[in-house]
Design an enzyme around this catalytic site. Structure first.
Site, PDB file in Angstrom:
ATOM      1  N   GLU A   1      40.163  52.577  44.920  1.00  7.97           N
ATOM      2  CA  GLU A   1      39.193  51.517  45.271  1.00  7.97           C
ATOM      3  C   GLU A   1      38.419  52.133  46.599  1.00  7.97           C
ATOM      4  O   GLU A   1      39.051  52.267  47.649  1.00  7.97           O
ATOM      5  CB  GLU A   1      39.844  50.221  45.682  1.00  7.97           C
ATOM      6  CG  GLU A   1      40.321  49.510  44.360  1.00  7.97           C
ATOM      7  CD  GLU A   1      39.314  48.923  43.499  1.00  7.97           C
ATOM      8  OE1 GLU A   1      38.289  48.670  44.100  1.00  7.97           O
ATOM      9  OE2 GLU A   1      39.624  48.841  42.537  1.00  7.97           O
TER      10      GLU A   1
ATOM     11  N   ASP B   1      32.894  51.670  34.775  1.00  5.57           N
ATOM     12  CA  ASP B   1      33.075  51.073  36.078  1.00  5.57           C
ATOM     13  C   ASP B   1      33.726  52.263  36.896  1.00  5.57           C
ATOM     14  O   ASP B   1      34.272  53.464  36.404  1.00  5.57           O
ATOM     15  CB  ASP B   1      34.324  49.963  36.271  1.00  5.57           C
ATOM     16  CG  ASP B   1      34.892  49.443  37.460  1.00  5.57           C
ATOM     17  OD1 ASP B   1      33.743  49.488  38.285  1.00  5.57           O
ATOM     18  OD2 ASP B   1      35.866  49.544  37.678  1.00  5.57           O
TER      19      ASP B   1
ATOM     20  N   LYS C   1      26.122  44.014  36.174  1.00  2.00           N
ATOM     21  CA  LYS C   1      26.724  45.220  35.039  1.00  2.00           C
ATOM     22  C   LYS C   1      26.275  44.614  33.602  1.00  2.00           C
ATOM     23  O   LYS C   1      26.361  45.392  32.981  1.00  2.00           O
ATOM     24  CB  LYS C   1      28.115  45.053  35.244  1.00  2.00           C
ATOM     25  CG  LYS C   1      28.679  45.646  36.761  1.00  2.00           C
ATOM     26  CD  LYS C   1      30.385  46.027  36.568  1.00  2.00           C
ATOM     27  CE  LYS C   1      30.663  46.772  37.658  1.00  2.00           C
ATOM     28  NZ  LYS C   1      32.147  47.040  37.664  1.00  2.00           N
TER      29      LYS C   1
ATOM     30  N   SER D   1      28.760  50.465  39.097  1.00  2.00           N
ATOM     31  CA  SER D   1      29.937  49.964  39.960  1.00  2.00           C
ATOM     32  C   SER D   1      29.326  49.124  40.901  1.00  2.00           C
ATOM     33  O   SER D   1      28.248  49.014  41.487  1.00  2.00           O
ATOM     34  CB  SER D   1      30.548  51.293  40.819  1.00  2.00           C
ATOM     35  OG  SER D   1      31.157  50.918  41.618  1.00  2.00           O
TER      36      SER D   1
ATOM     37  N   ASP E   1      35.536  52.521  40.367  1.00  2.00           N
ATOM     38  CA  ASP E   1      36.797  52.071  41.129  1.00  2.00           C
ATOM     39  C   ASP E   1      38.057  51.973  40.309  1.00  2.00           C
ATOM     40  O   ASP E   1      37.752  50.783  39.508  1.00  2.00           O
ATOM     41  CB  ASP E   1      36.537  51.215  42.250  1.00  2.00           C
ATOM     42  CG  ASP E   1      35.684  51.636  43.333  1.00  2.00           C
ATOM     43  OD1 ASP E   1      35.518  52.617  43.718  1.00  2.00           O
ATOM     44  OD2 ASP E   1      35.045  50.607  43.793  1.00  2.00           O
TER      45      ASP E   1
END
Length: 304
Positions: free
Chosen positions: A100, A91, A229, A179, A93
């Site tokens: 973020e 990932d 994802k 992401s 962030d």
């Protein structure tokens, strides 16, 4: 099947002989076997190969509580066919970067409060991620595209990220940044950190009457969410003829749950409670080097 006890803390370098000796004596008392911690990083990371007789709930509970009291991460890791994984999905962030990204974009235009509230609810699984994404992007409507370049200059890479990518690539692993954020940033990080692949959402950007680019407040379909994802995880596993045991995934929020549950090593990195319940490895006081230590890498094998 073997297990390994990994103890780590890269924030304070505090794992000294007192801690190791005390823990060793307790484990030896429970198992009647000699314990020999292997040093992965001086005062920062050690692993112990566990025999079957160590592995009971009482010993695990004591070990976790003792290390938690000392602000040290404790993870019990099952040995798989290949400890050193062949595929990493990370990932972005609050994982590869400290921030973020959409919250930081909002901060640049003075609307961080309303955006951060939505982000926190989404990351904790309280509202649908797609809905949260569209609501936050709508707040950026009519902002100049220049703020995207400003964001690139203001983000901070989490400690250990560079070494993680370099080391895994050096060992012929596939590295993927995936992401729910935006391609302008994942593409930038792909190039600067050396990820082989990057996938994210695309902001819609259009010219105005003066031919200056601005953000429309919309996201171009299809939207990458938690289902996407795990789809990318499945796709890379299938395309490269891998087993899921040969994969490691890392994230921090609710939209990472599906891929982390399916990975050979699913890592919660400073994760929200909703993610912690589903991950088998947790790091709170250990930076991203912890993903390498979890695979059995020691400092002399890590590429900086």
């Amino acid at each position: 099947m073997k297990q390994f006890l990994l103890i780590s803390n890269t924030k304070e370098n505090k794992i000294d002989n007192n801690i190791l000796n005390y823990l060793s004596k307790k484990l030896e008392g429970a198992s009647f076997n000699e314990t020999n911690f292997k040093e992965l990083s001086p005062q920062r990371a050690y692993e112990l190969e566990l025999k079957n007789e160590y592995i009971n709930l009482e010993v695990k509970k004591f070990t976790k509580n003792f290390l938690l009291q000392n602000n040290i991460d404790c993870n019990f890791i099952k040995e798989t066919k290949d400890r050193k994984k062949k595929l990493l999905l990370a990932d972005m962030d609050s994982t590869i970067i400290k921030e973020e990204s959409i919250d930081e974009l909002a901060r640049l235009i003075g609307k961080e409060k309303e955006v951060i509230k939505i982000t926190n609810e989404a990351m904790n699984g309280k509202i649908d991620y797609k809905k949260a994404l569209l609501e936050r992007v709508a707040i950026l409507k009519d902002q100049p595209a220049e703020i995207l370049e400003k964001l690139k200059k203001s983000i901070n890479i989490n400690d250990g990220a560079i070494e993680l990518i370099k080391t895994m690539k050096h060992n012929n692993s596939i590295t993927v940044l995936v992401s729910g954020g935006f391609t302008f940033l994942t593409d930038y990080l792909k190039k600067s950190l050396g990820f082989e692949h990057a996938h994210a959402n695309s902001l819609e950007i259009c010219p105005d009457n003066l031919n200056k680019m601005y953000i429309t407040g919309k996201v171009i379909d299809p939207i990458l969410d938690k289902h996407a994802k795990v789809w990318y995880l499945d796709n890379y596993v299938r395309k490269n003829k891998l087993d899921y045991e040969e994969t490691i995934c890392v994230g921090d929020g609710a939209n990472d749950i599906e891929m982390i549950k399916k990975a050979g090593l699913g890592v919660s990195y400073n994760g929200k409670k909703v993610l912690e319940k589903n991950a088998n490895i947790h790091f709170k006081t250990t930076n991203l080097l912890g993903l390498l230590y979890a695979q059995g890498y020691s400092d002399n094998q890590i590429i900086s």
